[in-house]
Motif scaffolding. Structure first.
Motif, PDB file in Angstrom:
ATOM      1  N   SER A   1       0.837  -1.213   0.000  1.00 48.14           N
ATOM      2  CA  SER A   1       0.000   0.000   0.000  1.00 48.14           C
ATOM      3  C   SER A   1       0.871   1.262   0.000  1.00 48.14           C
ATOM      4  CB  SER A   1      -1.004  -0.004   1.140  1.00 48.14           C
ATOM      5  OG  SER A   1      -0.320  -0.115   2.344  1.00 48.14           O
ATOM      6  N   ALA A   2       2.067   1.209   0.629  1.00 41.76           N
ATOM      7  CA  ALA A   2       2.967   2.376   0.589  1.00 41.76           C
ATOM      8  C   ALA A   2       3.438   2.626  -0.843  1.00 41.76           C
ATOM      9  CB  ALA A   2       4.163   2.151   1.504  1.00 41.76           C
ATOM     10  N   VAL A   3       3.779   1.538  -1.521  1.00 42.27           N
ATOM     11  CA  VAL A   3       4.219   1.656  -2.920  1.00 42.27           C
ATOM     12  C   VAL A   3       3.055   2.183  -3.763  1.00 42.27           C
ATOM     13  CG1 VAL A   3       5.031   0.381  -4.950  1.00 42.27           C
ATOM     14  CG2 VAL A   3       5.906  -0.201  -2.685  1.00 42.27           C
ATOM     15  N   ARG A   4       1.862   1.640  -3.510  1.00 42.89           N
ATOM     16  CA  ARG A   4       0.682   2.015  -4.296  1.00 42.89           C
ATOM     17  C   ARG A   4       0.349   3.497  -4.099  1.00 42.89           C
ATOM     18  NH1 ARG A   4      -2.606  -1.878  -2.536  1.00 42.89           N
ATOM     19  NH2 ARG A   4      -1.821  -3.313  -4.093  1.00 42.89           N
ATOM     20  N   ARG A   5       0.492   3.974  -2.861  1.00 37.51           N
ATOM     21  CA  ARG A   5       0.196   5.396  -2.582  1.00 37.51           C
ATOM     22  C   ARG A   5       1.078   6.304  -3.438  1.00 37.51           C
ATOM     23  NH1 ARG A   5      -0.884   4.364   2.670  1.00 37.51           N
ATOM     24  NH2 ARG A   5       1.285   4.513   3.310  1.00 37.51           N
ATOM     25  N   LEU A   6       2.360   5.968  -3.500  1.00 42.33           N
ATOM     26  CA  LEU A   6       3.268   6.805  -4.295  1.00 42.33           C
ATOM     27  C   LEU A   6       2.933   6.713  -5.791  1.00 42.33           C
ATOM     28  CD1 LEU A   6       5.636   8.702  -4.523  1.00 42.33           C
ATOM     29  CD2 LEU A   6       7.169   6.749  -4.575  1.00 42.33           C
ATOM     30  N   LEU A   7       2.605   5.492  -6.222  1.00 43.64           N
ATOM     31  CA  LEU A   7       2.240   5.320  -7.639  1.00 43.64           C
ATOM     32  C   LEU A   7       1.044   6.196  -7.999  1.00 43.64           C
ATOM     33  CD1 LEU A   7       2.537   1.466  -8.196  1.00 43.64           C
ATOM     34  CD2 LEU A   7       3.782   3.241  -9.432  1.00 43.64           C
ATOM     35  N   VAL A   8       0.072   6.216  -7.097  1.00 47.69           N
ATOM     36  CA  VAL A   8      -1.138   7.008  -7.366  1.00 47.69           C
ATOM     37  C   VAL A   8      -0.802   8.500  -7.354  1.00 47.69           C
ATOM     38  CG1 VAL A   8      -3.400   7.662  -6.434  1.00 47.69           C
ATOM     39  CG2 VAL A   8      -2.732   5.248  -6.529  1.00 47.69           C
ATOM     40  N   GLN A   9      -0.001   8.918  -6.352  1.00 47.05           N
ATOM     41  CA  GLN A   9       0.307  10.351  -6.258  1.00 47.05           C
ATOM     42  C   GLN A   9       1.178  10.835  -7.415  1.00 47.05           C
ATOM     43  OE1 GLN A   9       1.785  11.123  -2.331  1.00 47.05           O
ATOM     44  NE2 GLN A   9      -0.117  10.437  -1.400  1.00 47.05           N
ATOM     45  N   ALA A  10       2.109  10.004  -7.863  1.00 39.73           N
ATOM     46  CA  ALA A  10       2.997  10.431  -8.961  1.00 39.73           C
ATOM     47  C   ALA A  10       2.291  10.314 -10.308  1.00 39.73           C
ATOM     48  CB  ALA A  10       4.278   9.609  -8.958  1.00 39.73           C
ATOM     49  N   GLY A  11       1.344   9.416 -10.415  1.00 38.84           N
ATOM     50  CA  GLY A  11       0.585   9.251 -11.667  1.00 38.84           C
ATOM     51  C   GLY A  11       1.506   9.056 -12.850  1.00 38.84           C
ATOM     52  N   ASP A  12       1.235   9.810 -13.933  1.00 38.41           N
ATOM     53  CA  ASP A  12       2.016   9.654 -15.161  1.00 38.41           C
ATOM     54  C   ASP A  12       3.468  10.106 -15.006  1.00 38.41           C
ATOM     55  OD1 ASP A  12      -0.165   8.713 -16.407  1.00 38.41           O
ATOM     56  OD2 ASP A  12      -0.692  10.600 -17.417  1.00 38.41           O
ATOM     57  N   ASP A  13       3.772  10.825 -13.925  1.00 43.34           N
ATOM     58  CA  ASP A  13       5.128  11.374 -13.784  1.00 43.34           C
ATOM     59  C   ASP A  13       6.048  10.485 -12.963  1.00 43.34           C
ATOM     60  OD1 ASP A  13       4.457  13.685 -15.252  1.00 43.34           O
ATOM     61  OD2 ASP A  13       3.474  14.518 -13.485  1.00 43.34           O
ATOM     62  N   VAL A  14       5.636   9.240 -12.744  1.00 44.86           N
ATOM     63  CA  VAL A  14       6.430   8.396 -11.859  1.00 44.86           C
ATOM     64  C   VAL A  14       7.830   8.128 -12.439  1.00 44.86           C
ATOM     65  CG1 VAL A  14       5.526   6.182 -12.698  1.00 44.86           C
ATOM     66  CG2 VAL A  14       6.348   6.383 -10.359  1.00 44.86           C
ATOM     67  N   GLU A  15       7.896   7.994 -13.748  1.00 43.96           N
ATOM     68  CA  GLU A  15       9.207   7.740 -14.372  1.00 43.96           C
ATOM     69  C   GLU A  15      10.115   8.957 -14.214  1.00 43.96           C
ATOM     70  OE1 GLU A  15      10.021   6.334 -18.635  1.00 43.96           O
ATOM     71  OE2 GLU A  15       8.363   5.120 -17.848  1.00 43.96           O
ATOM     72  N   ALA A  16       9.531  10.135 -14.442  1.00 43.46           N
ATOM     73  CA  ALA A  16      10.308  11.375 -14.291  1.00 43.46           C
ATOM     74  C   ALA A  16      10.775  11.526 -12.847  1.00 43.46           C
ATOM     75  CB  ALA A  16       9.463  12.575 -14.702  1.00 43.46           C
TER      76      ALA A  16
END
Ligand code: CTP
Length: 465
Positions: free
Chosen positions: A348-363
């Motif tokens: 869930s910690a990983v998922r939270r960051l994925l959701v917050q970063a959205g499309d910019d996660v790679e950047a």
């Protein structure tokens, strides 16, 4: 379509100038880059005569488009095969101390070159048929190109006072061309820096972004800092400099660290939004810096303070909302991937960051990698490996979530029809079997295959007749 070699245009345009009885020269960056053997782009011409009239005639004959004329400044431009052609009437300019707008009068080629910013840009090449290719170099620009030197043609105070943006241009060219700046020019940059206050924010910001767009932005940024120019154009950034020592603890010089992060980001990505974010991601540090006994220097919540500062900074720099939103988001999140490093990181910690970063996660991950600036190669390697692990965890969680959201390609009503079932738990069980078969790789995730599979298993579920 292959773009024509620039000399083909120069010959054609020279022939038109001959017909019109105008002496015409290619000038500035085009000649400089040609001598340097660099790729050339826009071509600037100086006409000893009516430049707008010649530009219009040239545009018409060569089928150019996007013709624009500024009669007041004696300039005109058009586009041809994706290349910009700009024509200027040879001129002399007189500036007044409190204004950016010069008095302009038509003049000779020599006067025109004299009013230019640097010797390496004050070169002209004749394009008329007679004398085609002759170089006019009254200020030894070719020698300075050889010596890799940025120097003003006139007294540097005067050149910078005439157009103070040139102070930033000097830093930009030093970075762009990897040249150094002559000592007296450098001294005048520092001496005239206050004059930048009369330059419009749009021009200053455009120049700052140009400095960021070159392969090693730290060269220009360091010059701006050392001459005191940064203090005027971007004080929050200037204030990152300096190191404090207490007991056995000292912290990194945040300005020097920032320059490395920007260079690292530039080495991986051309994205100007990312490079700008690398420049500003630690701006919150001075405000929250504290010395904690036994722990050393801390910068708690600097990412949140930095995020807030960016509202005012982006407004002042007149940057677009895209710059503001992107740099705020990545600044806010830039410590988060580091916090995901360790043994016990929950999905869930990983998922939270994925959701917050959205499309910019790679950047975000690119920024975090660029943020590792340790001088110890072993440590850099370890940190990078940690980030690889975080990325792997992100992929795992995404994969799991995809599975959870996975739906059988055959719908419940079809299952009921084919198996002759009423709505009830058996329909769900059949759907699960199909989904399991796909997830196990027994059948491909396609409608026809799922339907064939359903026919295979349906007797196990059909009600007795
Ligand atoms: N110029 C100047 N002072 C300025 C801007 C421009 O003297 N503040 C002159 C320089 O001679 C310069 C030319 O106008 O070479 C064209 O300007 P610009 O297109 O901004 O720069 P280039 O030198 O062409 O360099 P680049 O295309 O790499 O930006």
């Amino acid at each position: 379509m292959k773009r024509k070699d620039s000399t083909t245009y120069l010959h054609k345009i020279g022939a038109i100038a001959d017909r019109e009885g105008v002496d015409l020269y290619a000038v500035g960056g085009y000649v400089r880059d040609m001598i340097l053997g660099r790729k050339t782009g826009e071509i600037d011409f100086v006409a000893v005569g009516d430049a707008p009239a010649l530009a219009l005639e040239t545009c018409r004959r060569l089928n150019g488009h996007g013709f624009v004329v500024y009669e007041k400044f004696g300039t005109a431009s058009f586009l041809l095969d994706g290349r910009q052609f700009e024509f200027v009437t040879a001129r002399a300019e007189t500036y007044h101390v409190d204004s950016r707008n010069p008095e302009v009068r038509q003049s000779s080629l020599d006067d025109d070159l004299r009013r230019r910013d640097f010797t390496v840009n004050a070169l002209a090449m004749k394009v008329n048929r007679k004398g085609f290719g002759d170089i006019f170099d009254p200020f030894n620009g070719r020698r300075d190109i050889k010596r890799r030197l940025i120097r003003t043609p006139l007294d540097p105070e005067r050149t910078f006072s005439d157009d103070p943006l040139r102070i930033m241009r000097a830093a930009r060219f030093a970075g762009q061309l990897n040249f150094h700046i002559a000592p007296e020019t450098l001294a005048a940059m520092a001496g005239e820096k206050e004059r930048l206050k009369i330059v419009s924010q749009e021009r200053i910001t455009a120049e700052l972004l140009k400095i960021l767009s070159h392969p090693k932005p730290s060269i220009g940024l360091r010059i701006l800092q050392d001459t005191g120019v940064m203090e005027i154009i971007f004080p929050e950034l200037a204030h990152l400099s300096g190191v404090e020592q207490r007991d056995d603890y000292h912290h990194k010089d945040v300005f020097a660290h920032t320059l490395k992060v920007v260079d690292n980001a530039a080495a991986i990505s051309d994205d100007i939004l990312l490079r700008f974010t690398a420049l500003v991601h630690d701006l919150g540090k001075p405000a929250v810096k504290r010395f904690e006994e036994g722990l050393g220097w801390t910068f708690h919540s600097h990412e949140l303070v930095g995020e807030r500062m960016l509202n005012g900074i982006c407004r002042r720099l007149k940057l677009s909302n895209e710059f503001k939103h992107y740099s705020k988001k990545l600044t806010r999140l830039h410590m988060r991937p580091i916090q995901l490093i360790g043994e016990e990181v929950t999905d869930s910690a990983v998922r939270r960051l994925l959701v917050q970063a959205g499309d910019d996660v790679e950047a975000l991950m690119t920024l975090c990698r660029a943020d590792i600036t340790s001088g110890n190669p072993g440590r850099v390697k370890k940190h990078l490996a940690n980030f690889d692990h975080v990325v792997q965890r992100m992929q795992e969680v995404e994969e799991k979530d995809k599975m959870r959201a996975f739906q059988s390609p055959v719908r419940g009503d079809e299952i009921m029809r084919i198996c002759g079932l009423e709505p009830g738990p058996a329909v769900g069980r059949i759907k699960n079997r199909i989904e399991e078969a796909i997830l196990d790789g027994t059948i491909p995730n396609e409608y026809d295959a799922a339907m064939a599979y359903l026919h295979e298993i349906k007797d196990q579920y059909s009600p007795p007749h």
